[in-house]
Design a protein around this motif. Sequence first.
Motif, PDB file in Angstrom:
ATOM      1  N   ALA A  23      11.255  12.705   7.610  1.00  0.00           N
ATOM      2  CA  ALA A  23      12.281  11.671   7.471  1.00  0.00           C
ATOM      3  C   ALA A  23      11.972  10.427   8.284  1.00  0.00           C
ATOM      4  CB  ALA A  23      13.646  12.230   7.887  1.00  0.00           C
ATOM      5  N   GLY A  24      11.049  10.539   9.245  1.00  0.00           N
ATOM      6  CA  GLY A  24      10.738   9.399  10.109  1.00  0.00           C
ATOM      7  C   GLY A  24      11.467   9.499  11.441  1.00  0.00           C
ATOM      8  N   PRO A  25      11.630   8.391  12.145  1.00  0.00           N
ATOM      9  CA  PRO A  25      11.379   7.000  11.753  1.00  0.00           C
ATOM     10  C   PRO A  25       9.893   6.689  11.564  1.00  0.00           C
ATOM     11  CG  PRO A  25      12.807   7.118  13.687  1.00  0.00           C
ATOM     12  CD  PRO A  25      12.235   8.475  13.491  1.00  0.00           C
ATOM     13  N   TYR A  26       9.615   5.844  10.539  1.00  0.00           N
ATOM     14  CA  TYR A  26       8.268   5.353  10.281  1.00  0.00           C
ATOM     15  C   TYR A  26       8.100   3.994  10.952  1.00  0.00           C
ATOM     16  CZ  TYR A  26       7.513   9.045   6.863  1.00  0.00           C
ATOM     17  OH  TYR A  26       7.357  10.274   6.252  1.00  0.00           O
ATOM     18  N   ARG A  27       6.922   3.789  11.525  1.00  0.00           N
ATOM     19  CA  ARG A  27       6.639   2.541  12.238  1.00  0.00           C
ATOM     20  C   ARG A  27       5.222   2.079  11.889  1.00  0.00           C
ATOM     21  NH1 ARG A  27       7.706   2.365  18.630  1.00  0.00           N
ATOM     22  NH2 ARG A  27       9.851   2.491  17.840  1.00  0.00           N
TER      23      ARG A  27
ATOM     24  N   THR B  83      10.214  -4.518   5.157  1.00  0.00           N
ATOM     25  CA  THR B  83       8.830  -4.232   4.784  1.00  0.00           C
ATOM     26  C   THR B  83       8.255  -5.420   4.022  1.00  0.00           C
ATOM     27  OG1 THR B  83       9.267  -3.328   2.580  1.00  0.00           O
ATOM     28  CG2 THR B  83       9.461  -1.799   4.434  1.00  0.00           C
ATOM     29  N   ILE B  84       6.946  -5.557   4.033  1.00  0.00           N
ATOM     30  CA  ILE B  84       6.205  -6.439   3.116  1.00  0.00           C
ATOM     31  C   ILE B  84       4.891  -5.729   2.813  1.00  0.00           C
ATOM     32  CG2 ILE B  84       5.033  -8.649   2.767  1.00  0.00           C
ATOM     33  CD1 ILE B  84       7.003  -9.965   4.644  1.00  0.00           C
TER      34      ILE B  84
ATOM     35  N   THR C  91       1.168  -1.241  -7.348  1.00  0.00           N
ATOM     36  CA  THR C  91       2.419  -1.863  -7.790  1.00  0.00           C
ATOM     37  C   THR C  91       3.593  -0.905  -7.586  1.00  0.00           C
ATOM     38  OG1 THR C  91       2.059  -1.074 -10.052  1.00  0.00           O
ATOM     39  CG2 THR C  91       1.257  -3.282  -9.522  1.00  0.00           C
ATOM     40  N   GLY C  92       4.790  -1.484  -7.616  1.00  0.00           N
ATOM     41  CA  GLY C  92       6.004  -0.674  -7.538  1.00  0.00           C
ATOM     42  C   GLY C  92       6.411  -0.281  -6.135  1.00  0.00           C
ATOM     43  N   ARG C  93       5.629  -0.714  -5.112  1.00  0.00           N
ATOM     44  CA  ARG C  93       5.955  -0.362  -3.732  1.00  0.00           C
ATOM     45  C   ARG C  93       6.263  -1.643  -2.947  1.00  0.00           C
ATOM     46  NH1 ARG C  93       1.580   3.593  -1.300  1.00  0.00           N
ATOM     47  NH2 ARG C  93       0.333   1.686  -1.196  1.00  0.00           N
ATOM     48  N   VAL C  94       6.976  -1.499  -1.846  1.00  0.00           N
ATOM     49  CA  VAL C  94       7.362  -2.674  -1.054  1.00  0.00           C
ATOM     50  C   VAL C  94       6.650  -2.724   0.290  1.00  0.00           C
ATOM     51  CG1 VAL C  94       9.590  -2.945  -2.187  1.00  0.00           C
ATOM     52  CG2 VAL C  94       9.412  -1.470  -0.167  1.00  0.00           C
ATOM     53  N   GLY C  95       5.673  -1.853   0.502  1.00  0.00           N
ATOM     54  CA  GLY C  95       4.855  -1.921   1.697  1.00  0.00           C
ATOM     55  C   GLY C  95       5.370  -1.098   2.854  1.00  0.00           C
ATOM     56  N   ALA C  96       4.697  -1.257   3.980  1.00  0.00           N
ATOM     57  CA  ALA C  96       5.020  -0.499   5.195  1.00  0.00           C
ATOM     58  C   ALA C  96       6.008  -1.276   6.062  1.00  0.00           C
ATOM     59  CB  ALA C  96       3.734  -0.228   5.975  1.00  0.00           C
ATOM     60  N   PRO C  97       6.682  -0.613   7.003  1.00  0.00           N
ATOM     61  CA  PRO C  97       7.599  -1.318   7.900  1.00  0.00           C
ATOM     62  C   PRO C  97       6.902  -2.452   8.644  1.00  0.00           C
ATOM     63  CG  PRO C  97       7.860   1.062   8.114  1.00  0.00           C
ATOM     64  CD  PRO C  97       6.675   0.844   7.233  1.00  0.00           C
TER      65      PRO C  97
ATOM     66  N   CYS D  91       8.557  -5.386  13.451  1.00  0.00           N
ATOM     67  CA  CYS D  91       9.861  -5.520  14.130  1.00  0.00           C
ATOM     68  C   CYS D  91      10.826  -4.415  13.721  1.00  0.00           C
ATOM     69  CB  CYS D  91      10.477  -6.884  13.817  1.00  0.00           C
ATOM     70  SG  CYS D  91      10.822  -7.138  12.053  1.00  0.00           S
ATOM     71  N   SER D  92      10.399  -3.489  12.861  1.00  0.00           N
ATOM     72  CA  SER D  92      11.351  -2.543  12.263  1.00  0.00           C
ATOM     73  C   SER D  92      10.863  -1.102  12.274  1.00  0.00           C
ATOM     74  CB  SER D  92      11.633  -2.924  10.798  1.00  0.00           C
ATOM     75  OG  SER D  92      12.202  -4.186  10.693  1.00  0.00           O
ATOM     76  N   ASP D  93      11.804  -0.201  12.498  1.00  0.00           N
ATOM     77  CA  ASP D  93      11.617   1.218  12.203  1.00  0.00           C
ATOM     78  C   ASP D  93      12.415   1.527  10.940  1.00  0.00           C
ATOM     79  OD1 ASP D  93      10.051   1.808  14.412  1.00  0.00           O
ATOM     80  OD2 ASP D  93      11.775   2.304  15.681  1.00  0.00           O
TER      81      ASP D  93
END
Length: 713
Positions: free
Chosen positions: A56-60, A478-479, A487-493, A496-498
């Motif tokens: 579940a994360g948090p992913y960083r 994310t970016i 395609t279809g993904r929004v990238g990694a955190p 500045c974000s978890d």
Amino acid sequence: MKLKEDINPLLLQVFRSVVWVYSVVTFLPWYFISGAGVNQARAKRVKARSISGLPAGPYRSVNCIDRLVLTLHQGVDTLDKVFEYAASHFPNRDCLGTRELLSEEDEVQPNGKVFKKVILGQYKWLTYEEAFNESRFFGSGLAALGQEPKCNIAIFCETRAEWIVTAQACFMYNFPLVTLYSTLGGPAIAHGLNETEVTHIITSKDLLQSRLKAILLDVPRLRHIIIVDSKPTNWPDMPRGIMVNSMAAVQEIGAKPEHSKVAKVRSLPLPTDIAVIMYTSGSTGIPKGVMISHSNLIAGITGMAERIPNLEYNDTYIGYLPLAHVLELSAELVCISHGCRIGYSSPQTLADQSTKIKKGSKGDTSMLKPTLMAAVPEIMDRIYKNVMTKVDEMSRLQRSLFILAYNYKMEQISKGYGTPLCDRLVFHKVRSLLGGNTRILLSGGAPLSPATQRFMNICFCCPVGQGYGLTETCGAGTISDMWDYSTGRVGAPLVCSDITLKDWEEGGYHSTDKPNPRGEILIGGPNVTMGYYKNHTKNQDDFFVDEKGQRWFCTGDIGEFHPDGCLKIIDRKKDLVKLQAGEYVSLGKVEAVLKNCPLIDNICAYANSDQSYVIGFVVPNQKQLTTLAVQRGVPGSLEELCNSTDMEFEVLRVITEAAIADKLERFEIPKKIRLSAEPWTPETGLVTDAFKLKRKELKTHYQDDIERMYGGK
């Protein structure tokens, strides 16, 4: 997704043979020159990890695995310092650019409607030093007119250079800036102004006349209206007690020695002070004011800037999205922090073919030639469909060569290679639609369809960074990596974000799901805002602070994390409807699939829980609908075609075929539709300024049709 090839088999074989020989001869030198191996490694690398070790994360981000990043430059912890930093490092470089209006005329259309057309000249620029001084004098002038530090002030204005000058003035003098969309209706404007108790508002002459003037009596605290337009205008019929000044006049007041001294004793903002109260576009009801501190915005733009490679003062950004939207404001602050040029535009003057540009004259992208650009999926989808319509109109040979080049380039970029020959010979005309120099496109505001994202990657010859964020997280979350052509993904955190995933039992999403963990997306970090203005109940529902003191926002979106740490948005809690037979339908998923159909410009799926099937409201593509009507022998104007039951049946047949091809479940496919001749724009009130559907308003607008399609009428 490959485009379908339509070409003589012999010619196809010849072309493939030439490509094969060319690829073999150039493979080794091009492999090393282009850095394909490095690009592939960058694309495939792990970009984020679970810092807890749990699914579940948090992913960083792996670039900040020890701790999140708070600031861009050391000691620059408030937004006024960001502008001071830029003005001191890039004083003589172009900062804010506006095109000169040369002429304006009315053009009568064949249907009798009158469109206003403009001819625009060159861009006129303010340097960083000039923009800084204009902001400083404007803030000083506002203080002289009675605006107090830490007291709210509003801006209700289109995207233009004066908007940013106003914002920077407010950041300098610690005036919390209340932002309102220029397309909001009267009651929503009055609600925002009264809730924040503003006494001063900055607006344009057009918006004062068309929207603001009608509700002035409903805003009793308002005392000062400042018009950004350069030409002085008299407003003799203002309600008693309201003073109207031009922006230039206020700056003149602020430049006087007795007032400019205020700058030396002004109340400097702290990182925790409110910088902006941003009213959301209200897709689910009354707009909510999101309180954003200086430190929130700085963290957000720090995360965004890290994801844009080689960002520097030689970059040029084109600003045309609403600055009252967090995506555009954050993007422009990122540019200012790095000394980039920002040239202003509008959706009506963006390209040579835009609605307000007189035929034969140049649109803004042709003049500015931006290197950086942000867009919402609605705009990218329009570009995609327009270009593909022109491809369909080509001769068979031209169309086949275009498709062969398209499919060849798609194969090459998936391996990390560039295709300079294809770019120059085939795609340069498409690329020139955005000026020809664009090196990065950033998409945000809503999920971008894989077909459109792939098309933009290939035809505009630059990476498309798909981002994910909300007003409540300063637009940051994310970016996607610029080397990642999936395609279809929004990238990694962002750094500045978890991001963590929370199980959602009702929807059947769990962090233990295989092959990837799934759940509601929660974003934590310094970019998570202070909450909603005067809305304690909603704050308790949507925000929380964990045991480590980190602030989190519950997005309501459903995502899954891939093994490389990239996030994919797969659903939304509020879009999930349970049908009568117990099946769950994601309305957003249905819409995302069907919007790829060339016949559809926009669609809203709808379902009642006491019914057994989905229905839909559809804005058809006029050209495609007319062509289909001719093929089926159905006469009539666009409005008559949209009211025709025969055309409803024909369009539904095409939609059903598209849905089956994209593997929607039987119960997800709309069984009945209503065609709409009227496009959904922010002005109609049926979509937000970011072109997100306003489901409540759409339901009200089509209530009679809902009853008809469900058998009530």
